[in-house]
Design a protein around this motif. Structure first.
Motif, PDB file in Angstrom:
ATOM      1  N   ALA A   1     -33.673-103.716 -36.311  1.00  0.00           N
ATOM      2  CA  ALA A   1     -32.813-104.776 -35.770  1.00  0.00           C
ATOM      3  C   ALA A   1     -31.659-105.080 -36.715  1.00  0.00           C
ATOM      4  O   ALA A   1     -30.523-105.313 -36.278  1.00  0.00           O
ATOM      5  CB  ALA A   1     -33.634-106.040 -35.526  1.00  0.00           C
ATOM      6  N   ILE A   2     -31.928-105.027 -38.020  1.00  0.00           N
ATOM      7  CA  ILE A   2     -30.878-105.296 -39.008  1.00  0.00           C
ATOM      8  C   ILE A   2     -29.810-104.221 -38.953  1.00  0.00           C
ATOM      9  O   ILE A   2     -28.617-104.509 -38.834  1.00  0.00           O
ATOM     10  CB  ILE A   2     -31.483-105.391 -40.431  1.00  0.00           C
TER      11      ILE A   2
ATOM     12  N   THR B   1     -29.236-101.910 -36.667  1.00  0.00           N
ATOM     13  CA  THR B   1     -28.615-101.776 -35.342  1.00  0.00           C
ATOM     14  C   THR B   1     -27.527-102.824 -35.159  1.00  0.00           C
ATOM     15  O   THR B   1     -26.425-102.516 -34.685  1.00  0.00           O
ATOM     16  CB  THR B   1     -29.672-101.905 -34.232  1.00  0.00           C
ATOM     17  N   GLN B   2     -27.826-104.051 -35.545  1.00  0.00           N
ATOM     18  CA  GLN B   2     -26.847-105.136 -35.419  1.00  0.00           C
ATOM     19  C   GLN B   2     -25.639-104.899 -36.320  1.00  0.00           C
ATOM     20  O   GLN B   2     -24.492-105.045 -35.899  1.00  0.00           O
ATOM     21  CB  GLN B   2     -27.513-106.463 -35.782  1.00  0.00           C
ATOM     22  N   GLU B   3     -25.915-104.522 -37.565  1.00  0.00           N
ATOM     23  CA  GLU B   3     -24.807-104.307 -38.515  1.00  0.00           C
ATOM     24  C   GLU B   3     -23.949-103.129 -38.096  1.00  0.00           C
ATOM     25  O   GLU B   3     -22.717-103.183 -38.193  1.00  0.00           O
ATOM     26  CB  GLU B   3     -25.375-104.091 -39.924  1.00  0.00           C
TER      27      GLU B   3
ATOM     28  N   LYS C   1     -23.431-101.955 -35.085  1.00  0.00           N
ATOM     29  CA  LYS C   1     -22.624-102.367 -33.935  1.00  0.00           C
ATOM     30  C   LYS C   1     -21.446-103.219 -34.388  1.00  0.00           C
ATOM     31  O   LYS C   1     -20.317-103.061 -33.905  1.00  0.00           O
ATOM     32  CB  LYS C   1     -23.491-103.146 -32.940  1.00  0.00           C
ATOM     33  N   TRP C   2     -21.710-104.115 -35.339  1.00  0.00           N
ATOM     34  CA  TRP C   2     -20.627-104.939 -35.892  1.00  0.00           C
ATOM     35  C   TRP C   2     -19.605-104.065 -36.615  1.00  0.00           C
ATOM     36  O   TRP C   2     -18.401-104.263 -36.495  1.00  0.00           O
ATOM     37  CB  TRP C   2     -21.225-105.971 -36.860  1.00  0.00           C
TER      38      TRP C   2
ATOM     39  N   TYR D   1     -20.450-110.848 -44.515  1.00  0.00           N
ATOM     40  CA  TYR D   1     -21.396-110.223 -43.586  1.00  0.00           C
ATOM     41  C   TYR D   1     -22.343-109.294 -44.333  1.00  0.00           C
ATOM     42  O   TYR D   1     -23.560-109.307 -44.103  1.00  0.00           O
ATOM     43  CB  TYR D   1     -20.633-109.461 -42.500  1.00  0.00           C
TER      44      TYR D   1
ATOM     45  N   THR E   1     -26.379-109.243 -44.909  1.00  0.00           N
ATOM     46  CA  THR E   1     -27.160-108.055 -44.562  1.00  0.00           C
ATOM     47  C   THR E   1     -28.042-107.627 -45.728  1.00  0.00           C
ATOM     48  O   THR E   1     -29.228-107.309 -45.543  1.00  0.00           O
ATOM     49  CB  THR E   1     -26.227-106.897 -44.155  1.00  0.00           C
TER      50      THR E   1
END
Length: 590
Positions: A44-45, A47-49, A51-52, A86, A90
């Motif tokens: 989740a970490i 994948t989110q980063e 995408k960002w 950000y 992370t």
């Protein structure tokens, strides 16, 4: 009664075993569930980063098959600070995970990803974006790579025209960052910037149709109607005329009147703001180790002594009557070792690349589907560009100043930049399935280490046909080992530019032109030069360990496939993977 007790005892034992088995099964199930939960948390970490990161235009979006963007990245100071914040968050979330409890595949991903985030964060903390150029490359010259992509649809052409119109905004933001760096003394050394504005002049003084930016519009796909082709060409010429050329002219004026005159005279990274910590962060980024500058310097000196002994043997083989400086002078000046035309140099490079093709299946079980082209370095970049560069789909050969491009070094250069080096290794990694996208990011210690190992591998493959070509390979080995000495010498020990040039001239067969451009590259790009030889040493050490442990079971194809299957990873991850390769009996990954 005894029989009753025995029966009861047996029943109790059976019941206990059943309960124990259930308890053990439950414990295993709980452990598996905990691992899965932690894996999911980690995924989740990243994948989110990721995408960002795509939203920031720092990586190609997965659904952007063309790679043609309508805008250039946002790079202004507020955006850069937001990125730092950000990545700080992370990294905090990553460090809250117990990596030892992750599944085996995710432990590898974690090691790669954490090193990647740490390097990205360090670059933000030291405000590396305020120094977006070096003696080798710059943000404006990198723009021309987009023009080399294959455009297939009208939508891609329209996106590219929009991107061209975004160049003034992008350049203005870059210049604002450069002014901030200038104000605090954070610039490349002034001496490394001399003449580097030539690629700006090539655009600022050109007609729109003569620039590299117009190249995609000269031969457009027949699937686009003729009227639409004409409209797109007109829009492109207008964008180049009113946006691209004026932006380059404004940047050229800024470079000549403000930036270069105000750039630092200091060569050492340790003389920059917070310089010792900054240089150590570059060592960590480019070598993926915690070695110090002194340790690396001493490694370089020791390795250079070994290579000098190998060079001496080649001199005996060719019966040269003289010392190493005399032999180097002979190699640099005898016409037999140099191409007469750019076409000859390119054709020789192609011939060497095809020689590898004939040997490939003996050393690799998996070959990449991707092919590569051999093309000359663009003329506006060539005078200050390295001798060659490779990657997915391309092997760039520098045909500028042919007396500086020795043919005896061309086999080593070709193996490094094309196959089995960069144009081979990178596609193998990119073609892997089922890995998170961040694993495709380039880690210099691995990538450059593999490419340098490829040069050594050429001796086993029979690529070097003469002792002079073997010496060319050894000269390239010495070139990379001497970087350990020169980079740390410049950035940590106070070496002068002349001292660094002299060391390369005395220890390699590189031409003076190459020595001068290479030293300026090391001066302006701290730490990058350290990745090559340390990476090669890690791969060679891993191979020796595997050969010693496996004996007759050692399969060179399985070893190479295992190394390449990893993609770019930190050197400790490579070491751990080869230890597992040995434990599994030397089986390849496929």
């Amino acid at each position: 009664m005894k029989e009753m007790n025995a029966a009861m005892l047996a029943a109790c034992l059976l019941l206990g075993a059943h309960v124990g088995a259930n308890a053990g099964a439950n414990a295993v199930a709980k452990a598996g569930a905990a691992t899965k939960s932690l894996d999911d948390q980690f995924r989740a970490i990243y994948t989110q980063e990721w995408k960002w990161r795509q939203s920031q235009r720092l990586e190609d979006a997965e659904d952007d098959t063309s790679g043609i963007r309508a805008t250039l990245p946002k790079i202004d100071a507020p955006t850069q600070l937001a990125r730092q914040r950000y990545w700080e968050e992370t990294l905090r979330r990553l460090d809250a995970i117990d990596e030892k409890r992750l599944s085996a595949p995710e432990r590898i991903n974690y090691a790669v990803y954490r090193a990647q985030i740490a390097a990205l964060l360090d670059n933000q903390r030291f405000r590396e974006y305020e120094k977006p150029l070096n003696a080798d490359s710059a943000f404006w010259s990198n723009l021309t790579y987009e023009a080399r992509k294959t455009f297939r649809t009208a939508a891609e052409y329209r996106a590219y025209v929009a991107q061209l119109n975004d160049v003034p905004r992008y350049f203005n933001d870059e210049m604002a960052n450069m002014r901030a760096g200038l104000a605090r003394g954070f610039t490349p050394p002034k001496v490394t910037l001399q003449g580097r504005d030539g690629s700006l002049v090539a655009v600022a003084d050109a007609k729109p149709e003569d620039t590299a930016f117009f190249k995609p519009f000269k031969d457009m796909p027949a699937t686009i109607p003729a009227a639409e082709q004409a409209s797109l060409r007109e829009a492109a010429l207008a964008a180049i005329r009113t946006a691209v050329i004026p932006a380059h002219a404004a940047l050229l004026k800024f470079m000549r009147e403000q930036y270069v005159p105000g750039a630092t005279d200091n060569l050492a990274a340790q003389r920059l703001p917070d310089g010792k910590a900054y240089y150590q962060s570059k060592i960590v980024e480019f070598t993926t180790t915690n070695l110090t500058a002194d340790e690396i310097h001493n490694i370089g000196l020791a390795e250079m002594a070994k290579i000098r002994a190998e060079m001496a043997q080649v001199m005996k083989d060719v019966k040269f009557d003289g010392d190493l400086p005399a032999f180097l002078h002979f190699l640099r000046t005898d016409p037999r070792f140099y191409a007469k035309t750019p076409e000859e140099l390119l054709m020789r490079a192609a011939w060497i690349a095809k020689k590898f093709d004939g040997k490939a299946e003996q050393y690799f079980g998996r070959l990449p589907r991707s092919r590569f082209a051999i093309i000359p370095v663009p003329p506006e970049q060539a005078p200050y560009y390295t001798s060659g560069r490779g990657g997915p789909g391309v092997y760039l050969v520098n045909t500028y100043n042919l007396p500086a491009r020795a043919l005896y070094s061309l086999p080593a250069l070709t193996l490094h930049e094309s196959a089995p080096g960069h144009a081979f290794q990178m596609p193998v990694a990119l073609e892997q399935k089922g890995r998170p996208a961040f694993r495709n990011a380039y880690i210099s210690a691995y990538g450059e280490g593999w490419a340098l190992y490829s040069e050594r591998l050429g001796t086993e493959m029979g690529i070097y046909e003469t002792p002079y070509e073997v010496f060319g390979m050894l000269s390239y080995q010495a070139w990379r080992a001497s970087r350990l000495v020169v980079d740390t010498g410049i950035h940590a020990k106070g070496w002068t530019r002349e001292q660094a040039q002299r060391y390369l001239m005395e220890n390699t067969a590189l031409s003076r032109h190459e020595v001068e451009t290479e030293v300026d590259r090391y001066i302006s790009w701290p730490g990058q030069a350290l990745s090559y030889y340390l990476g090669e040493m890690a791969i060679i050490d891993a191979r020796r360990q595997a050969e010693a442990a496996l004996g007759a079971k050692f399969d060179i194809r399985a070893f190479h496939d295992t190394v390449l299957e990893l993609g770019s990873v930190p050197l400790p991850v490579l070491k751990a993977r080869i230890e597992r390769f040995i434990a599994e009996g030397g089986k390849g990954p496929y």
